[in-house]
Motif scaffolding. Structure first.
Motif, PDB file in Angstrom:
ATOM      1  N   SER A  44      33.416  29.223 173.268  1.00  0.00           N
ATOM      2  CA  SER A  44      34.800  29.728 173.244  1.00  0.00           C
ATOM      3  C   SER A  44      35.774  28.552 173.184  1.00  0.00           C
ATOM      4  O   SER A  44      36.505  28.284 174.135  1.00  0.00           O
ATOM      5  CB  SER A  44      35.084  30.586 174.478  1.00  0.00           C
ATOM      6  OG  SER A  44      34.767  29.886 175.673  1.00  0.00           O
ATOM      7  N   LYS A 102      39.656  28.958 173.928  1.00  0.00           N
ATOM      8  CA  LYS A 102      39.993  29.142 175.337  1.00  0.00           C
ATOM      9  C   LYS A 102      40.148  27.808 176.047  1.00  0.00           C
ATOM     10  O   LYS A 102      41.064  27.628 176.860  1.00  0.00           O
ATOM     11  CB  LYS A 102      38.907  29.977 176.027  1.00  0.00           C
ATOM     12  CG  LYS A 102      39.185  30.272 177.480  1.00  0.00           C
ATOM     13  CD  LYS A 102      38.077  31.128 178.083  1.00  0.00           C
ATOM     14  CE  LYS A 102      38.342  31.394 179.573  1.00  0.00           C
ATOM     15  NZ  LYS A 102      37.262  32.218 180.180  1.00  0.00           N
ATOM     16  N   SER A 162      39.791  30.706 166.472  1.00  0.00           N
ATOM     17  CA  SER A 162      39.899  31.236 167.834  1.00  0.00           C
ATOM     18  C   SER A 162      41.117  30.666 168.550  1.00  0.00           C
ATOM     19  O   SER A 162      41.701  31.321 169.418  1.00  0.00           O
ATOM     20  CB  SER A 162      38.627  30.945 168.634  1.00  0.00           C
ATOM     21  OG  SER A 162      38.468  29.560 168.854  1.00  0.00           O
TER      22      SER A 162
END
Length: 222
Positions: free
Chosen positions: A29, A32, A181
């Motif tokens: 991720s 994040k 992302s």
């Protein structure tokens, strides 16, 4: 003596306060992690500058002892019909030099220049250059942690040469994954288009423009 060594690793690399956790999170991720750093939530993650230093040191160590980047010398680079044979040869030599002999400077160029293109293309999201630079301090080193072990395993253990196309695919795949992302507040179609333009421009400058300029300045011959 042990205390001095512990202090060195603590202050320089911060290994025991989130490095491996940071690397793992950057694999699963990445957006994040970057957002957490930018938003001031930094206790769980390694500092991006330290993370980058560790990655560059890791790359230098692997290549110094096992000559993993020599696999790049096995590839042929692209030639252009509108340029002379001498210029094409010089560009090929410079591409190899940038990928092997000057790899540290090349990585620093990538890490610093790439966020500049992001800043231009993703201006609507209002990230400043420093914030985008911190993302490249996380994402580009993670690519090294992916590619360098692969080069070590294939060359040293299996005696197989990985082509530069495979490295480029891994490089671009992770960049797409990480930055799509990160820029998640923008519509997916806009993200894909803008980031595709960034990658194309970046690759063109790195593989064509930079070697071409260096060839005009310092013509290389075999």
């Amino acid at each position: 003596m042990c205390e001095v060594i512990n202090d060195f690793f603590d202050n320089t690399f911060n290994l025991h306060k989130g490095f491996f956790f940071t690397m793992w999170k950057l694999l699963i991720s990445p957006g994040k992690v970057a957002h957490a750093y930018i938003n001031g939530k930094r206790k769980s993650y390694s500092n991006p500058t330290r993370y980058m230093v560790i990655a560059l040191a890791f790359q230098t160590f692997i290549d110094y002892w096992f000559k993993t980047t020599e696999v790049i010398k096995q590839d042929d680079y692209y030639s252009f019909s509108f340029l002379s044979e001498a210029m094409n040869t010089s560009m090929e030599i410079w591409n190899v030099k940038l990928a092997v002999e000057y790899i540290l400077l090349t990585n620093l160029f990538n890490i610093i220049f790439f966020p500049f293109l992001l800043y231009l293309l993703f201006k609507p999201l209002k990230y400043n250059y420093t914030e985008l630079l911190s993302t490249s301090f996380y994402f580009f080193p993670t690519i090294l942690f992916i590619v360098m072990p692969m080069l070590f395993i294939t060359k040293v253990l299996l005696n197989v040469y990985v082509t530069k196309e495979v490295i480029i695919v891994l490089f671009t795949a992770y960049l797409f994954w990480s930055y799509l992302s990160f820029f998640k507040t923008m519509k997916i179609t806009q993200r894909l288009f803008r980031f595709f333009v960034v990658v194309v421009v970046f690759m063109f400058i790195r593989i064509v423009i930079l070697p071409l300029v260096l060839s005009y300045l310092y013509l290389q011959t075999p």
